[in-house]
Design a protein around this motif. Structure first.
Motif, PDB file in Angstrom:
ATOM      1  N   VAL A 248     -30.450   4.605  -1.382  1.00 35.28           N
ATOM      2  CA  VAL A 248     -31.332   5.071  -0.318  1.00 35.28           C
ATOM      3  C   VAL A 248     -31.410   4.049   0.816  1.00 35.28           C
ATOM      4  O   VAL A 248     -31.662   4.403   1.968  1.00 35.28           O
ATOM      5  N   PHE A 249     -31.161   2.768   0.531  1.00 39.13           N
ATOM      6  CA  PHE A 249     -31.122   1.759   1.578  1.00 39.13           C
ATOM      7  C   PHE A 249     -29.794   1.774   2.326  1.00 39.13           C
ATOM      8  O   PHE A 249     -29.716   1.349   3.472  1.00 39.13           O
ATOM      9  N   LEU A 250     -28.743   2.261   1.665  1.00 39.77           N
ATOM     10  CA  LEU A 250     -27.423   2.319   2.290  1.00 39.77           C
ATOM     11  C   LEU A 250     -27.238   3.601   3.095  1.00 39.77           C
ATOM     12  O   LEU A 250     -26.510   3.608   4.091  1.00 39.77           O
ATOM     13  N   ALA A 251     -27.862   4.681   2.657  1.00 37.77           N
ATOM     14  CA  ALA A 251     -27.741   5.969   3.354  1.00 37.77           C
ATOM     15  C   ALA A 251     -29.107   6.634   3.413  1.00 37.77           C
ATOM     16  O   ALA A 251     -29.351   7.657   2.761  1.00 37.77           O
ATOM     17  N   PRO A 252     -30.037   6.074   4.191  1.00 36.21           N
ATOM     18  CA  PRO A 252     -31.397   6.637   4.236  1.00 36.21           C
ATOM     19  C   PRO A 252     -31.468   8.006   4.891  1.00 36.21           C
ATOM     20  O   PRO A 252     -32.494   8.675   4.780  1.00 36.21           O
ATOM     21  N   ASP A 253     -30.391   8.415   5.576  1.00 39.39           N
ATOM     22  CA  ASP A 253     -30.412   9.718   6.246  1.00 39.39           C
ATOM     23  C   ASP A 253     -29.956  10.854   5.344  1.00 39.39           C
ATOM     24  O   ASP A 253     -29.882  11.999   5.771  1.00 39.39           O
ATOM     25  N   LEU A 336     -32.288  -2.311   5.086  1.00 40.19           N
ATOM     26  CA  LEU A 336     -31.670  -1.020   5.373  1.00 40.19           C
ATOM     27  C   LEU A 336     -30.351  -1.162   6.142  1.00 40.19           C
ATOM     28  O   LEU A 336     -30.136  -2.137   6.857  1.00 40.19           O
ATOM     29  N   THR A 337     -29.537  -0.147   6.015  1.00 40.74           N
ATOM     30  CA  THR A 337     -28.372  -0.004   6.880  1.00 40.74           C
ATOM     31  C   THR A 337     -28.802   0.687   8.167  1.00 40.74           C
ATOM     32  O   THR A 337     -29.391   1.768   8.142  1.00 40.74           O
ATOM     33  N   ILE A 338     -28.520   0.053   9.292  1.00 37.22           N
ATOM     34  CA  ILE A 338     -28.900   0.610  10.580  1.00 37.22           C
ATOM     35  C   ILE A 338     -27.854   1.641  11.020  1.00 37.22           C
ATOM     36  O   ILE A 338     -26.672   1.535  10.712  1.00 37.22           O
ATOM     37  N   GLU A 339     -28.302   2.664  11.736  1.00 32.08           N
ATOM     38  CA  GLU A 339     -27.373   3.675  12.228  1.00 32.08           C
ATOM     39  C   GLU A 339     -26.652   3.208  13.484  1.00 32.08           C
ATOM     40  O   GLU A 339     -25.502   3.577  13.730  1.00 32.08           O
ATOM     41  N   TYR A 361     -32.212   4.927  11.492  1.00 39.97           N
ATOM     42  CA  TYR A 361     -32.867   3.771  12.102  1.00 39.97           C
ATOM     43  C   TYR A 361     -31.979   3.247  13.222  1.00 39.97           C
ATOM     44  O   TYR A 361     -30.822   2.875  12.991  1.00 39.97           O
ATOM     45  N   VAL A 362     -32.497   3.240  14.434  1.00 42.61           N
ATOM     46  CA  VAL A 362     -31.738   2.845  15.622  1.00 42.61           C
ATOM     47  C   VAL A 362     -32.486   1.715  16.315  1.00 42.61           C
ATOM     48  O   VAL A 362     -33.681   1.846  16.621  1.00 42.61           O
ATOM     49  N   ILE A 414     -37.279   5.273  14.457  1.00 44.68           N
ATOM     50  CA  ILE A 414     -36.998   5.950  13.193  1.00 44.68           C
ATOM     51  C   ILE A 414     -36.957   7.448  13.488  1.00 44.68           C
ATOM     52  O   ILE A 414     -37.951   8.023  13.957  1.00 44.68           O
ATOM     53  N   VAL A 415     -35.806   8.048  13.252  1.00 46.10           N
ATOM     54  CA  VAL A 415     -35.624   9.485  13.483  1.00 46.10           C
ATOM     55  C   VAL A 415     -35.683  10.178  12.129  1.00 46.10           C
ATOM     56  O   VAL A 415     -34.852   9.914  11.256  1.00 46.10           O
TER      57      VAL A 415
END
Length: 464
Positions: A248-253, A336-339, A361-362, A414-415
């Protein structure tokens, strides 16, 4: 198989050497496992007083009953009985366990490690935390105890243990104060190549599945069942253990119900269960599982109603917690992994969008007064400004907000996609874009939170 045996034998030698060094007692204990320490939740392990379950003197090996509906040990099956479990094993054939017996009581020490772990998991989950006792399986396996089978699972099976529900549906579990309609008994299978030091996490996980069978039966609830089982590992082992599932931290979307690669996204959602338990109490997790047995959608509606919140706020608060590592053991969580990122006068368009219950997350790379605009159908946004150990949250009514980015060390958008979903087949990506322009009519933050353990997000990619 033989390579696995060699690895397991090496681990056994280390473990049992430690045991003999600490105490020359004939009774095996779990003293070499990490001890639990108090945590803020009153239902955590604080009153265990560092007590670890140990097996009293056990009877000699018994004969394992063969049942047509249960797994079958392929040569000379034996049993070890504890208060709540009957462990079936063999010392010959393909399902043989490592036959060290340092205490001389007739049972391999590996089987005793498994048995002690099972009893401690029972003590923690049922006696201490108060989860309901799984229903009895009657005479399956020889008596009403929970049956655990130690088998040589195929190397390509991708698992070291599993729990299975029996084919007979009991309907109601008499061990709970409410009436179930789909409750059932079950059993556990553990691979003979399991490394002894991991047995407590394994048994805590699989026992939780039996508890689930006793509450909601064998009907699959996918991510929720696995997330709760991994979460229970953390509850039982205490503060020195943090499950390694971090998808979930690598692909929160990703969609809430999307299994991801090998279902590991489901497993990683234990963090969401942790969030619910820290925010609303462990009893809320119990009630959620109970209610899911009747209706998954109604279960979430009831949770939101009882907690006097809504889905938008729940998703927002969880997404912010992921960003800031805002959990009790926050220092152990990954970042987190940022987008991506976006600069003043630019537009950010991600390679993909956000699925249901997920978030992107941008990072905003700008200083001074700015306006941030989110363009999307169905997504919501919140801006988080980080300054030292405080986070300032700006809501985005109608997809916009204005602030002075120069006040903060980091600014993130955060989108979020606050739509509940119950089936992997219903997962859909919703696209969006973010514009950053010069701002006026600057807003004040809606509220602030402590972010003592925030760390800058990873893999930021500038977008012009």
């Amino acid at each position: 198989m033989e390579v696995g045996k060699l690895i397991a034998i090496g681990a056994m030698v280390i473990v049992f050497s430690l045991m003999l060094t600490v105490a020359f007692a004939p009774v095996i204990s779990l003293a070499y496992f990490p001890t639990a320490t108090p945590k803020p939740n009153p239902l955590e392990l604080s009153s265990f007083d560092r007590k670890w379950y140990s097996i009293p003197d056990v009877d000699p090996p018994g004969l394992s009953q063969v049942d047509s509906t249960r797994p079958r040990i392929r040569q000379d099956p034996q049993t070890l009985d504890t208060s709540h479990f009957r462990v079936h094993y063999a010392i010959e054939g393909v399902d043989r366990v490592i036959d060290y017996n340092l205490d001389g009581n007739g049972h391999p020490d590996f089987v005793e490690v498994i048995s002690a772990s099972l009893e401690y998991a029972w003590y923690a989950e049922i006696d201490f935390f108060g989860w309901p006792t799984p229903p009895s399986d009657g005479e399956l396996g020889g008596d009403g105890r929970v049956d655990v089978y130690l088998l040589d699972l195929p190397d390509d099976a991708g698992r070291l243990a599993y729990a299975e529900i029996d084919g007979i549906e009991l309907g109601d579990n008499p061990n709970t104060p409410y009436v179930e309609t789909k409750a059932g008994s079950g059993y556990i299978v553990i691979d003979v190549d399991t490394v002894p030091i991991s047995t407590l996490a394994t048994t805590a996980h699989e026992l939780m599945h039996l508890i689930q069978f006793g509450m909601v039966g064998g009907e699959s609830h996918g991510w929720l069942e696995e997330a709760m089982a991994v979460w229970m590992e953390e509850q039982v082992l205490g503060t020195r253990h943090l499950p390694s599932y971090i998808g979930v931290f690598l692909a929160p979307d990703a969609c809430l119900t999307s299994p991801g690669s090998g279902k590991y996204h489901w497993y990683s959602l234990w963090v969401f269960i942790q969030f619910l338990s820290e925010r609303y109490g462990t009893e809320t997790v119990m009630e959620l599982l109970r209610d899911v047995g009747l209706s998954e959608s109604q279960a979430w509606d009831r949770l939101l109603k009882v907690q006097e919140t809504d889905l938008d706020s729940l998703v927002r608060d969880f997404s912010v917690a992921l960003l800031t590592r805002g959990f009790v053991k926050d220092f152990l969580y990954p970042t987190l992994t940022i987008e991506g990122s976006v600069r003043l006068g630019s537009t950010f368009i991600p390679d993909d969008g956000v699925e249901q219950m997920g978030a992107d997350y941008v990072e905003i790379e700008a200083r001074g007064p700015i306006q941030i605009s989110l363009e999307s159908q169905g997504l919501t946004g919140v801006v988080v400004g980080i300054n030292d150990d405080l986070g300032y949250l700006y809501k985005m009514p109608e997809g916009q907000t204005s602030l002075d980015a120069g006040l903060f060390d980091h600014v993130y958008v955060i989108v979020m996609n606050p739509q509940m979903v119950f089936s992997p087949s219903d997962c859909q990506i919703t696209e969006y874009s973010i514009d950053v322009s010069l701002g006026d009519d600057l807003r004040r933050a809606d509220f602030s939170i402590a972010v003592d353990n925030f760390r800058p997000l990873r893999f930021a990619v500038p977008h012009d």
